[in-house]
Write an enzyme that holds these catalytic residues in place. Sequence first.
Site: not given
Ligand code: ATP
Ligand code: MG
Length: 208
Positions: A125, A153, A186
């Site tokens: 993604f 968070r 984010h």
């Molecule tokens: P962020 O980093 O945005 O604050 P997070 O730490 O909760 O969010 P991460 O796992 O770091 O989540 O993912 C970063 C970003 O990538 C997410 O905000 C989301 O938009 C996108 N993302 C994560 N997992 C997926 C997925 N399986 N499919 C599509 N987009 C995803």
């Molecule tokens: Mg993250």
Amino acid sequence: GPTLILALTRENAVAHWRDLLGPKTVEEAMKENPNSLRAQYAVSNVPIGQLHGSSTPDDAQKELEFFFPEEHTFALIKPAAAAKYKDVILQKVKDAGFTISKFKEESLTREMAAQFYHDHEGKPFFEDLLSCMTEGPSVIMVLTKENAVEEWRNLMGPVDPEVAKETSPESIRAHFAEDILSNAVHGSSTKEHAQKSIECVFGELDLD
Ligand code: ATP
Ligand code: MG
């Protein structure tokens, strides 16, 4: 044994709290101001007052920083949510007790988005994520509060809005996310990431 520590807020708080406390020693308090807290809540056989208050606003500042150290985190309202829900999300941020220490509205470059999300480089993604993050102006902030990284968070909620609705129905993502990619906000996952992202957007900062 344990001490209860409070941060009290009102106009002229330092002097007002000291007035309520009354004279320093229990003996003086009993004699001069029997209604004072130190007189009323004295512990028998202990001549030392059981309550403390900062002497000056400067001292109060130092003592507050010692017991309730502030932390900064990097927070961003993604373009789709910034266009639709900026004001209501900002209100939630303030209601949760964050200070908005830095604020700007700006479209991220792909390089910036890639920096914030470098942990996800190579994931299927990743390209879609960069497009979603650069499609319009984001609201970019430094949020300050005790334990800011974790608390932001918590306020964001889980990454997937369907999960957020189940497990954190009050979270920002439960209310304002369209889908897992365009999930409203984010936030940095560690203090170190926060520091890097803050420097990347706002330059070197002497926030501490
Ligand atoms: P962020 O980093 O945005 O604050 P997070 O730490 O909760 O969010 P991460 O796992 O770091 O989540 O993912 C970063 C970003 O990538 C997410 O905000 C989301 O938009 C996108 N993302 C994560 N997992 C997926 C997925 N399986 N499919 C599509 N987009 C995803
Ligand atoms: Mg993250």
